[in-house]
Write a protein that holds these residues in place. Structure first.
Motif, mmCIF file in Angstrom:
data_model
loop_
_atom_site.group_PDB
_atom_site.id
_atom_site.type_symbol
_atom_site.label_atom_id
_atom_site.label_comp_id
_atom_site.label_asym_id
_atom_site.label_seq_id
_atom_site.Cartn_x
_atom_site.Cartn_y
_atom_site.Cartn_z
ATOM 1 N N ALA A 110 -22.396 24.292 -2.982
ATOM 2 C CA ALA A 110 -23.199 24.848 -1.896
ATOM 3 C C ALA A 110 -22.349 25.053 -0.640
ATOM 4 O O ALA A 110 -22.432 26.105 0.018
ATOM 5 C CB ALA A 110 -24.376 23.922 -1.594
ATOM 6 N N LEU A 111 -21.517 24.074 -0.319
ATOM 7 C CA LEU A 111 -20.682 24.202 0.879
ATOM 8 C C LEU A 111 -19.569 25.220 0.674
ATOM 9 O O LEU A 111 -19.114 25.846 1.644
ATOM 10 C CB LEU A 111 -20.103 22.843 1.249
ATOM 11 C CG LEU A 111 -21.125 21.820 1.760
ATOM 12 C CD1 LEU A 111 -20.455 20.491 2.077
ATOM 13 C CD2 LEU A 111 -21.844 22.353 2.993
ATOM 14 N N ALA A 112 -19.121 25.414 -0.552
ATOM 15 C CA ALA A 112 -18.132 26.459 -0.817
ATOM 16 C C ALA A 112 -18.718 27.838 -0.529
ATOM 17 O O ALA A 112 -18.053 28.717 0.053
ATOM 18 C CB ALA A 112 -17.649 26.376 -2.262
ATOM 19 N N VAL A 113 -19.982 28.035 -0.923
ATOM 20 C CA VAL A 113 -20.648 29.307 -0.615
ATOM 21 C C VAL A 113 -20.850 29.452 0.892
ATOM 22 O O VAL A 113 -20.675 30.544 1.455
ATOM 23 C CB VAL A 113 -21.993 29.380 -1.361
ATOM 24 C CG1 VAL A 113 -22.757 30.634 -0.954
ATOM 25 C CG2 VAL A 113 -21.775 29.362 -2.863
ATOM 26 N N VAL A 114 -21.200 28.348 1.555
ATOM 27 C CA VAL A 114 -21.366 28.387 3.014
ATOM 28 C C VAL A 114 -20.055 28.793 3.681
ATOM 29 O O VAL A 114 -20.047 29.579 4.654
ATOM 30 C CB VAL A 114 -21.856 27.023 3.535
ATOM 31 C CG1 VAL A 114 -21.799 26.981 5.063
ATOM 32 C CG2 VAL A 114 -23.274 26.748 3.058
ATOM 33 N N LEU A 115 -18.929 28.298 3.187
ATOM 34 C CA LEU A 115 -17.632 28.653 3.769
ATOM 35 C C LEU A 115 -17.355 30.149 3.667
ATOM 36 O O LEU A 115 -16.746 30.735 4.573
ATOM 37 C CB LEU A 115 -16.514 27.876 3.075
ATOM 38 C CG LEU A 115 -16.338 26.410 3.457
ATOM 39 C CD1 LEU A 115 -15.212 25.785 2.651
ATOM 40 C CD2 LEU A 115 -16.051 26.259 4.948
ATOM 41 N N THR A 116 -17.787 30.766 2.573
ATOM 42 C CA THR A 116 -17.545 32.205 2.421
ATOM 43 C C THR A 116 -18.403 33.039 3.365
ATOM 44 O O THR A 116 -18.051 34.184 3.679
ATOM 45 C CB THR A 116 -17.830 32.633 0.970
ATOM 46 O OG1 THR A 116 -19.209 32.373 0.655
ATOM 47 C CG2 THR A 116 -16.953 31.861 0.001
ATOM 48 N N LYS A 117 -19.539 32.479 3.822
ATOM 49 C CA LYS A 117 -20.449 33.229 4.691
ATOM 50 C C LYS A 117 -20.257 32.895 6.169
ATOM 51 O O LYS A 117 -20.681 33.662 7.031
ATOM 52 C CB LYS A 117 -21.907 32.940 4.308
ATOM 53 C CG LYS A 117 -22.239 33.211 2.847
ATOM 54 C CD LYS A 117 -22.108 34.673 2.497
ATOM 55 C CE LYS A 117 -22.522 34.928 1.047
ATOM 56 N NZ LYS A 117 -22.381 36.377 0.673
ATOM 57 N N ALA A 118 -19.654 31.734 6.463
ATOM 58 C CA ALA A 118 -19.547 31.280 7.848
ATOM 59 C C ALA A 118 -18.451 32.031 8.588
ATOM 60 O O ALA A 118 -17.535 32.615 7.991
ATOM 61 C CB ALA A 118 -19.266 29.773 7.884
ATOM 62 N N GLY A 119 -18.546 32.010 9.923
ATOM 63 C CA GLY A 119 -17.516 32.594 10.752
ATOM 64 C C GLY A 119 -16.270 31.738 10.805
ATOM 65 O O GLY A 119 -16.201 30.654 10.197
ATOM 66 N N ARG A 120 -15.293 32.187 11.575
ATOM 67 C CA ARG A 120 -14.008 31.491 11.584
ATOM 68 C C ARG A 120 -14.129 30.086 12.155
ATOM 69 O O ARG A 120 -13.633 29.130 11.558
ATOM 70 C CB ARG A 120 -12.991 32.302 12.402
ATOM 71 C CG ARG A 120 -11.619 31.644 12.496
ATOM 72 C CD ARG A 120 -10.646 32.526 13.243
ATOM 73 N NE ARG A 120 -10.495 33.819 12.597
ATOM 74 C CZ ARG A 120 -9.714 34.786 13.056
ATOM 75 N NH1 ARG A 120 -9.048 34.616 14.204
ATOM 76 N NH2 ARG A 120 -9.612 35.928 12.405
ATOM 77 N N VAL A 121 -14.799 29.946 13.299
ATOM 78 C CA VAL A 121 -14.898 28.628 13.931
ATOM 79 C C VAL A 121 -15.758 27.665 13.115
ATOM 80 O O VAL A 121 -15.327 26.530 12.848
ATOM 81 C CB VAL A 121 -15.434 28.762 15.373
ATOM 82 C CG1 VAL A 121 -15.650 27.381 15.989
ATOM 83 C CG2 VAL A 121 -14.450 29.569 16.228
ATOM 84 N N PRO A 122 -16.969 28.055 12.692
ATOM 85 C CA PRO A 122 -17.737 27.123 11.835
ATOM 86 C C PRO A 122 -17.012 26.771 10.549
ATOM 87 O O PRO A 122 -17.081 25.628 10.090
ATOM 88 C CB PRO A 122 -19.025 27.891 11.551
ATOM 89 C CG PRO A 122 -19.151 28.855 12.681
ATOM 90 C CD PRO A 122 -17.765 29.256 13.017
ATOM 91 N N ARG A 123 -16.292 27.746 9.973
ATOM 92 C CA ARG A 123 -15.555 27.457 8.747
ATOM 93 C C ARG A 123 -14.437 26.448 9.001
ATOM 94 O O ARG A 123 -14.203 25.533 8.200
ATOM 95 C CB ARG A 123 -14.977 28.749 8.165
ATOM 96 C CG ARG A 123 -14.243 28.548 6.846
ATOM 97 C CD ARG A 123 -13.942 29.864 6.150
ATOM 98 N NE ARG A 123 -13.091 30.725 6.942
ATOM 99 C CZ ARG A 123 -13.478 31.891 7.457
ATOM 100 N NH1 ARG A 123 -14.722 32.316 7.279
ATOM 101 N NH2 ARG A 123 -12.649 32.632 8.159
ATOM 102 N N LEU A 124 -13.770 26.571 10.139
ATOM 103 C CA LEU A 124 -12.713 25.634 10.484
ATOM 104 C C LEU A 124 -13.267 24.233 10.712
ATOM 105 O O LEU A 124 -12.700 23.236 10.229
ATOM 106 C CB LEU A 124 -11.968 26.125 11.729
ATOM 107 C CG LEU A 124 -10.873 25.207 12.284
ATOM 108 C CD1 LEU A 124 -9.769 25.016 11.250
ATOM 109 C CD2 LEU A 124 -10.304 25.758 13.587
#
Length: 312
Positions: A110-124
């Protein structure tokens, strides 16, 4: 100026030239020799001693020299196989490990999918938080989670307005808290692995599915998941190995297995048998059984690596 021509080689010469030399076949093994010289004694000798002690009557009296060491063959294994407590702990370990594997895979995916959809700062920020959980030692993480659920000073009791509730008294609640701790330690591996796999999927494949009328949910299950199947297989088998031999979280958070050993798993049971009851031969037999079970899982892991195209 005349061109120099060479006569074509005869069939025997061509076969000799195409056949690999013995030195070429041995070269990869020669590269492995330095690592093998370190790893084989490091792992081989403990496994040898484990198997050796498992066929002897080796207790505190033999350790102190009060009685001679006596060879008993497979009596320790017969004792274990006839002990209902051993089978109960083994079943409890298998079920607990299975739940942890499913939960870890679900959270990580689930968090891997979130990483693909999140912006640069939230992903970082999410990546840094996950790496912090992954890097934290098991002892440190277990202690922090214990303080969160402490009966007197725990943050959870304060937020819920509960006074003096002992979260580690009930067997299943304790397993839930310990399981959450293990998932917190383990999900970053799944998240990073699956995120890398998702990023490697060509965007044209997902776009083609969208043009065919597939929704985002169907694209994920019908396109992305099948392409990630080799990675998912590796992650699942690796998680089984980690969760089956769990020790630190159970031992630290339940003070050695909980009330009357109700939260014991196989690794804790082996430790208590060997060092708590001074039955070193019996504890070694438990270790051998665990090693054999994990060896089977490891063989499945290597097979999965070959199927996914990895070179060992």
């Amino acid at each position: 100026m005349t061109a120099v021509t060479t006569a074509p080689a005869d069939p025997e010469t061509r076969v000799r030239q195409s056949t690999p030399r013995p030195r070429g076949r041995l070269r990869p093994w020669l590269y492995l020799l330095p690592s093998a010289a370190v790893l084989l004694p490091l792992f081989g000798y403990p496994i040898y001693m484990l198997g050796l002690l498992s066929v002897f009557d080796y207790r505190q009296a033999q350790v102190s020299g009060g009685e001679p060491t006596r060879f008993i063959g497979f009596d320790n294994y017969a004792t274990l196989l006839g002990d209902q407590r051993f089978w109960s702990v083994l079943a409890q370990t298998v079920v607990f490990a299975a739940v942890l594997v499913i939960a870890t895979l679900a959270v990580g995916a689930a968090l891997a999918v979130v990483l693909t959809k999140a912006g640069r700062v939230p992903r970082l920020l999410l990546s840094l938080a996950a790496m912090a959980a992954w890097a934290a030692p098991a002892m440190t993480g277990s202690t922090v989670w214990m303080f969160l659920f402490d009966a007197d000073l725990g943050l959870v009791n304060q937020l819920l307005g509960i006074e003096g509730y002992n979260w580690f008294y009930d067997k299943w609640v304790t397993f839930g808290i310990v399981g959450a701790t293990v998932v917190w330690h383990s999900f970053p591996f799944v998240m990073v692995t699956l995120y890398a796999g998702i990023q490697a999927i060509p965007s044209s494949v997902v776009e083609a599915a969208s043009l065919d009328g597939a929704s985002a949910w169907h694209s994920f299950w019908r396109v992305i998941v099948p392409m990630l199947r080799p990675l998912v297989t590796i992650v699942v088998i690796q998680s089984i190995i980690w969760d089956f031999k769990i020790f630190t979280q159970i031992y630290v958070m339940t003070n050695g297995g909980g009330i009357a050993g109700q939260n014991s798993v196989l690794n804790v049971y082996a430790y208590q048998t060997a060092f708590g009851s001074s039955e070193y031969g019996l504890g070694s037999a438990i270790g051998v059984i665990m090693t054999l079970i994990l060896l089977v899982v490891t063989l499945l892991y290597i097979r999965a690596l070959y199927r996914s195209g990895e070179k060992l």
